[in-house]
Each structure stands twice: as C-alpha cells, then as structure tokens.
Write a protein that holds these residues in place. Structure first.
Motif, PDB file in Angstrom:
ATOM      1  N   ALA A   1       0.958  -1.310  -0.048  1.00  0.00           N
ATOM      2  CA  ALA A   1      -0.091   0.208  -0.043  1.00  0.00           C
ATOM      3  C   ALA A   1       0.810   1.236   0.053  1.00  0.00           C
ATOM      4  CB  ALA A   1      -0.947  -0.030   1.178  1.00  0.00           C
ATOM      5  N   TRP A   2       2.015   1.244   0.710  1.00  0.00           N
ATOM      6  CA  TRP A   2       2.798   2.279   0.868  1.00  0.00           C
ATOM      7  C   TRP A   2       3.667   2.713  -0.534  1.00  0.00           C
ATOM      8  CZ3 TRP A   2       7.284   3.019   4.908  1.00  0.00           C
ATOM      9  CH2 TRP A   2       7.646   4.487   4.951  1.00  0.00           C
ATOM     10  N   ALA A   3       3.906   1.702  -1.363  1.00  0.00           N
ATOM     11  CA  ALA A   3       4.380   1.898  -2.664  1.00  0.00           C
ATOM     12  C   ALA A   3       3.345   2.616  -3.508  1.00  0.00           C
ATOM     13  CB  ALA A   3       4.932   0.352  -3.205  1.00  0.00           C
ATOM     14  N   CYS A   4       2.110   2.152  -3.350  1.00  0.00           N
ATOM     15  CA  CYS A   4       1.104   2.819  -4.208  1.00  0.00           C
ATOM     16  C   CYS A   4       0.908   4.167  -3.733  1.00  0.00           C
ATOM     17  CB  CYS A   4      -0.093   2.031  -3.984  1.00  0.00           C
ATOM     18  SG  CYS A   4      -0.040   0.301  -4.840  1.00  0.00           S
ATOM     19  N   TYR A   5       1.116   4.445  -2.436  1.00  0.00           N
ATOM     20  CA  TYR A   5       0.791   5.716  -1.890  1.00  0.00           C
ATOM     21  C   TYR A   5       1.718   6.831  -2.458  1.00  0.00           C
ATOM     22  CZ  TYR A   5       1.378   9.296   1.574  1.00  0.00           C
ATOM     23  OH  TYR A   5       1.508  10.769   2.237  1.00  0.00           O
ATOM     24  N   ILE A   6       3.125   6.303  -2.578  1.00  0.00           N
ATOM     25  CA  ILE A   6       4.226   7.007  -3.172  1.00  0.00           C
ATOM     26  C   ILE A   6       3.844   7.525  -4.536  1.00  0.00           C
ATOM     27  CG2 ILE A   6       6.608   7.264  -3.572  1.00  0.00           C
ATOM     28  CD1 ILE A   6       7.169   5.609  -1.252  1.00  0.00           C
ATOM     29  N   LEU A   7       3.433   6.503  -5.373  1.00  0.00           N
ATOM     30  CA  LEU A   7       3.364   6.612  -6.849  1.00  0.00           C
ATOM     31  C   LEU A   7       2.200   7.886  -7.038  1.00  0.00           C
ATOM     32  CD1 LEU A   7       3.894   3.100  -7.917  1.00  0.00           C
ATOM     33  CD2 LEU A   7       5.487   4.978  -8.020  1.00  0.00           C
ATOM     34  N   VAL A   8       0.985   7.461  -6.283  1.00  0.00           N
ATOM     35  CA  VAL A   8      -0.198   8.246  -6.473  1.00  0.00           C
ATOM     36  C   VAL A   8       0.406   9.679  -5.765  1.00  0.00           C
ATOM     37  CG1 VAL A   8      -2.529   8.762  -5.796  1.00  0.00           C
ATOM     38  CG2 VAL A   8      -1.783   6.438  -6.429  1.00  0.00           C
ATOM     39  N   GLY A   9       0.825   9.606  -4.829  1.00  0.00           N
ATOM     40  CA  GLY A   9       1.133  10.909  -4.132  1.00  0.00           C
ATOM     41  C   GLY A   9       2.314  11.786  -4.726  1.00  0.00           C
ATOM     42  N   LYS A  10       3.043  11.398  -5.506  1.00  0.00           N
ATOM     43  CA  LYS A  10       3.837  11.923  -6.430  1.00  0.00           C
ATOM     44  C   LYS A  10       3.113  12.511  -7.572  1.00  0.00           C
ATOM     45  CE  LYS A  10       8.217  13.087  -7.338  1.00  0.00           C
ATOM     46  NZ  LYS A  10       8.995  14.009  -6.419  1.00  0.00           N
ATOM     47  N   LYS A  11       2.250  11.794  -7.979  1.00  0.00           N
ATOM     48  CA  LYS A  11       1.438  12.435  -9.373  1.00  0.00           C
ATOM     49  C   LYS A  11       0.819  13.562  -8.813  1.00  0.00           C
ATOM     50  CE  LYS A  11      -1.797  11.078 -12.856  1.00  0.00           C
ATOM     51  NZ  LYS A  11      -2.484   9.723 -13.550  1.00  0.00           N
ATOM     52  N   LEU A  12       0.056  13.448  -7.406  1.00  0.00           N
ATOM     53  CA  LEU A  12      -0.607  14.770  -6.972  1.00  0.00           C
ATOM     54  C   LEU A  12       0.356  15.784  -6.549  1.00  0.00           C
ATOM     55  CD1 LEU A  12      -3.312  12.756  -4.588  1.00  0.00           C
ATOM     56  CD2 LEU A  12      -3.807  13.979  -6.628  1.00  0.00           C
ATOM     57  N   SER A  13       1.593  15.638  -6.155  1.00  0.00           N
ATOM     58  CA  SER A  13       2.164  16.548  -5.695  1.00  0.00           C
ATOM     59  C   SER A  13       2.745  17.783  -6.501  1.00  0.00           C
ATOM     60  CB  SER A  13       3.467  15.896  -4.815  1.00  0.00           C
ATOM     61  OG  SER A  13       4.308  15.591  -5.959  1.00  0.00           O
ATOM     62  N   THR A  14       2.359  17.301  -7.598  1.00  0.00           N
ATOM     63  CA  THR A  14       2.894  18.428  -8.857  1.00  0.00           C
ATOM     64  C   THR A  14       2.262  19.779  -8.844  1.00  0.00           C
ATOM     65  OG1 THR A  14       1.522  17.315 -10.526  1.00  0.00           O
ATOM     66  CG2 THR A  14       3.806  16.853 -10.612  1.00  0.00           C
ATOM     67  N   ASP A  15       0.803  19.507  -8.298  1.00  0.00           N
ATOM     68  CA  ASP A  15      -0.091  20.735  -8.146  1.00  0.00           C
ATOM     69  C   ASP A  15      -0.998  20.525  -7.127  1.00  0.00           C
ATOM     70  OD1 ASP A  15      -2.596  19.799 -10.592  1.00  0.00           O
ATOM     71  OD2 ASP A  15      -1.549  18.555  -9.064  1.00  0.00           O
ATOM     72  N   SER A  16      -0.586  19.764  -5.906  1.00  0.00           N
ATOM     73  CA  SER A  16      -1.472  19.380  -4.940  1.00  0.00           C
ATOM     74  C   SER A  16      -1.114  20.703  -3.769  1.00  0.00           C
ATOM     75  CB  SER A  16      -1.141  18.312  -4.279  1.00  0.00           C
ATOM     76  OG  SER A  16       0.219  18.367  -3.511  1.00  0.00           O
ATOM     77  N   THR A  17      -2.221  20.861  -2.796  1.00  0.00           N
ATOM     78  CA  THR A  17      -2.219  21.612  -1.697  1.00  0.00           C
ATOM     79  C   THR A  17      -2.788  21.021  -0.590  1.00  0.00           C
ATOM     80  OG1 THR A  17      -4.506  22.338  -1.925  1.00  0.00           O
ATOM     81  CG2 THR A  17      -2.936  23.726  -3.200  1.00  0.00           C
ATOM     82  N   LEU A  18      -2.717  21.627   0.734  1.00  0.00           N
ATOM     83  CA  LEU A  18      -3.212  20.918   1.735  1.00  0.00           C
ATOM     84  C   LEU A  18      -4.561  20.483   1.555  1.00  0.00           C
ATOM     85  CD1 LEU A  18      -1.884  22.758   4.821  1.00  0.00           C
ATOM     86  CD2 LEU A  18      -1.142  20.636   3.944  1.00  0.00           C
ATOM     87  N   ASN A  19      -5.432  21.248   0.575  1.00  0.00           N
ATOM     88  CA  ASN A  19      -6.773  20.720   0.399  1.00  0.00           C
ATOM     89  C   ASN A  19      -6.859  19.043  -0.048  1.00  0.00           C
ATOM     90  OD1 ASN A  19      -7.691  23.164   1.031  1.00  0.00           O
ATOM     91  ND2 ASN A  19      -8.075  23.966  -1.275  1.00  0.00           N
ATOM     92  N   THR A  20      -5.868  18.837  -0.899  1.00  0.00           N
ATOM     93  CA  THR A  20      -5.838  17.474  -1.569  1.00  0.00           C
ATOM     94  C   THR A  20      -5.564  16.580  -0.172  1.00  0.00           C
ATOM     95  OG1 THR A  20      -4.632  18.244  -3.636  1.00  0.00           O
ATOM     96  CG2 THR A  20      -4.277  15.951  -2.852  1.00  0.00           C
ATOM     97  N   VAL A  21      -4.515  16.971   0.682  1.00  0.00           N
ATOM     98  CA  VAL A  21      -4.560  16.053   1.712  1.00  0.00           C
ATOM     99  C   VAL A  21      -5.758  15.938   2.827  1.00  0.00           C
ATOM    100  CG1 VAL A  21      -3.120  15.668   3.975  1.00  0.00           C
ATOM    101  CG2 VAL A  21      -2.086  16.590   1.829  1.00  0.00           C
ATOM    102  N   ALA A  22      -6.426  16.858   2.906  1.00  0.00           N
ATOM    103  CA  ALA A  22      -7.732  17.193   3.668  1.00  0.00           C
ATOM    104  C   ALA A  22      -8.742  16.242   3.072  1.00  0.00           C
ATOM    105  CB  ALA A  22      -8.340  18.453   3.908  1.00  0.00           C
ATOM    106  N   ILE A  23      -9.084  16.335   1.720  1.00  0.00           N
ATOM    107  CA  ILE A  23      -9.975  15.525   1.077  1.00  0.00           C
ATOM    108  C   ILE A  23      -9.726  14.163   1.019  1.00  0.00           C
ATOM    109  CG2 ILE A  23     -11.119  15.096  -1.086  1.00  0.00           C
ATOM    110  CD1 ILE A  23     -10.798  18.052  -1.779  1.00  0.00           C
ATOM    111  N   GLY A  24      -8.422  13.718   0.636  1.00  0.00           N
ATOM    112  CA  GLY A  24      -7.830  12.382   0.682  1.00  0.00           C
ATOM    113  C   GLY A  24      -8.080  11.791   2.278  1.00  0.00           C
ATOM    114  N   MET A  25      -7.537  12.315   3.040  1.00  0.00           N
ATOM    115  CA  MET A  25      -7.876  11.995   4.721  1.00  0.00           C
ATOM    116  C   MET A  25      -9.279  11.546   4.910  1.00  0.00           C
ATOM    117  SD  MET A  25      -5.544  11.349   7.139  1.00  0.00           S
ATOM    118  CE  MET A  25      -4.238  12.287   6.857  1.00  0.00           C
ATOM    119  N   PHE A  26     -10.197  12.586   4.560  1.00  0.00           N
ATOM    120  CA  PHE A  26     -11.605  12.338   4.704  1.00  0.00           C
ATOM    121  C   PHE A  26     -12.008  10.892   4.033  1.00  0.00           C
ATOM    122  CE2 PHE A  26     -15.877  12.599   2.964  1.00  0.00           C
ATOM    123  CZ  PHE A  26     -16.828  12.709   4.228  1.00  0.00           C
TER     124      PHE A  26
END
Length: 284
Positions: free
Chosen positions: A159-184
């Motif tokens: 799961a962590w490997a998948c998290y890094i790959l998806v997180g890297k894709k998101l990180s190019t234009d992500s904000t804390l909003n991304t983390v908040a929605i993902g955490m929800f």
C-alpha cells in the motif's frame, strides 16, 4: 530557480520528512497503548477520523473543490491511505513497531527498484530479502514473530508503494486541500472497521481525547509534511530519508512501549535500511 533556492527547497523537504517520521512513529507507539481498549481497527479509525476533521476545518477544501479528474486521483489516494493505516496498525498489534515499519518500508524500496537499471541494485534487493528473512517466524522458541503480523506489514508495504506513486502524481499541483480530502476518504474507509470492533467504547470521552492526540501526531501533522517533502525532493532522495524510519520506529517502540528487540532483529533492520539507502543513492 538558482542554486541557493534549490538548496533551501531541498533542506525544507529533508526537514519535513524527518519531522514526519519522528511524529508518526511516536504517535503510533502511544496509540498502541489503546489497543487493549478499542482494538487496532478502533484506534485506526479514531486516528484517521480526527485527522480528517482537523484538516477539513483548517483547509475548508469545499471553497476550492478539485475538478472531476483530480478528484478521481484524490479518491484513489484516500482509499490507499486508509488501507495502509488499517494494515500497519494490525501489524503493530502483533509485532514490535520497529519491525513492522522495517517491513513496511520495503514498499518505497520496491518503487525504486522497479525503475532500477544498475547491477548493484540486485545486491540491495538481495540484502533487503536477507533482512526480511530474519523476521520470518522460522524459529521455534518464544521469540518467534507472529506470522499474521508479518503478512499485515507486507500488505502495508504494498500500500505504501502505491501511496508514493499516487502521491507523487498529486504533488505536482497539490495543496493541503488534497490531503484534507484524501484523509476524509481514508476515514470513510477505516470507520466501519473501527465501529464494528470497538462499538460504543470508541466514543468514550477519554478515548476520544487520546485518539485526538494520536491523530495530531500520527496523521494530521505527518501527511502534509510528506506532501511538502514529495514536492521538493526527487523520489530517490525521499526514499533515502525515509530509510531511517525503522530505526526511529524501533527507538520509539523501546522508549515508549519497552519493545526491546533481539540482536538478529536489529541486524535485519539495519540490513533493510542499508538496502534502501544504497538502492536510492545516485552519484552526481
């Protein structure tokens, strides 16, 4: 971006991931104290649930909601985040935290080796396998590790490997909003497991307060810090810094829970750490 700015951004990324590692492992060690009261699933749901509430109140992502395409990626990110937490807390319940993290961290190693082209990377791969083999419950004495706990930790690694790959894709234009929605979304994934296991005990005021403290240190703070690090560090640098996590986790487990590891378990942890650091090192 000039050289001083690059160094500043890199330094900020390194500081962010180190702070995240200390915070998440100390929080996990304190969380384990609650396992006898509400179970590992209950603790996971509290941790992620409170973290989601905190981030939603701070970020208020509904003011600038992502478009449908980005929301789909964020949803995948949230589901992976929820599963990763459920799996690793089940591992914590069965094996020492330091060992569980050492196995889980093989996920980032897999991400690196998937694109490796150097012969030496096969050496690091073998070294990591040797380290993992030292954890396997092949012993017949009382010190043998729980095999189910090891399997949960391996699942968390995937799961962590998948998290890094998806997180890297998101990180190019992500904000804390991304983390908040993902955490929800992660909280929605974990909540049914926690409610079924813990029942009404999950809503005891004292349990809720302790769950809030764990959420602050284990989720609300670390995951935004990881997104900051992912935005500022290449994947291989990110993985090098993360390679210290098993040592930090083992020390937190010893200091907070009294989880003293055996010599061969410390050797296994260091073999895995060396394998990860070596596999992600690139000469300039």
């Amino acid at each position: 971006m000039n050289t001083p700015q690059i160094h500043q951004q890199t330094g900020l990324g390194i500081l962010a991931i180190l702070t995240s590692s200390i915070s998440v492992n100390a929080g996990a060690a304190f969380a384990k104290h609650l396992f006898p009261l509400i179970g590992a699933f209950g603790m996971t749901s509290l941790r992620i649930g409170f973290a989601a509430v905190i981030l939603l109140l701070i970020c208020r992502p509904w003011r600038k909601f992502p478009n449908a395409q980005n929301l789909k990626i964020i949803a995948i990110y949230g589901v992976i985040l929820g599963l990763m937490n459920l799996l690793i807390y089940q591992a914590f319940a069965r094996i020492p935290i330091g060992i569980a993290i050492a196995i889980e961290i093989l996920g980032p190693l897999g991400v690196v080796l998937a694109s490796a082209r150097r012969v030496i990377d096969f050496v690091w791969f073998i070294l990591a396998l040797v380290g993992l083999s030292l954890f396997l419950p092949l012993q017949t004495h009382d010190a043998a590790l729980d095999g189910v706990g090891i399997l949960f930790a391996i699942g968390a690694a995937i799961a962590w490997a998948c998290y890094i790959l998806v997180g890297k894709k998101l990180s190019t234009d992500s904000t804390l909003n991304t983390v908040a929605i993902g955490m929800f979304i992660a909280a929605c994934v974990a909540a049914p497991f926690g409610i079924i296991e813990a029942g009404s005990a999950l809503f005891s005021p004292s349990i809720l307060f302790m769950g809030l403290m764990v959420a602050l240190f284990s989720s609300a703070l670390p995951f935004p810090l990881e997104m900051i690090a992912l935005k500022r560090l290449p994947t291989h640098i990110f993985s090098i810094i993360v390679s210290a996590s098993p040592v930090i986790a083992a020390l937190c487990g010893w200091a907070i829970l009294g989880e003293a590891l055996l010599l061969h378990q410390w050797i296994a942890i260091f073999l895995i750490v060396i394998a990860i650091a070596g596999s992600t090192f690139k000469q300039s």
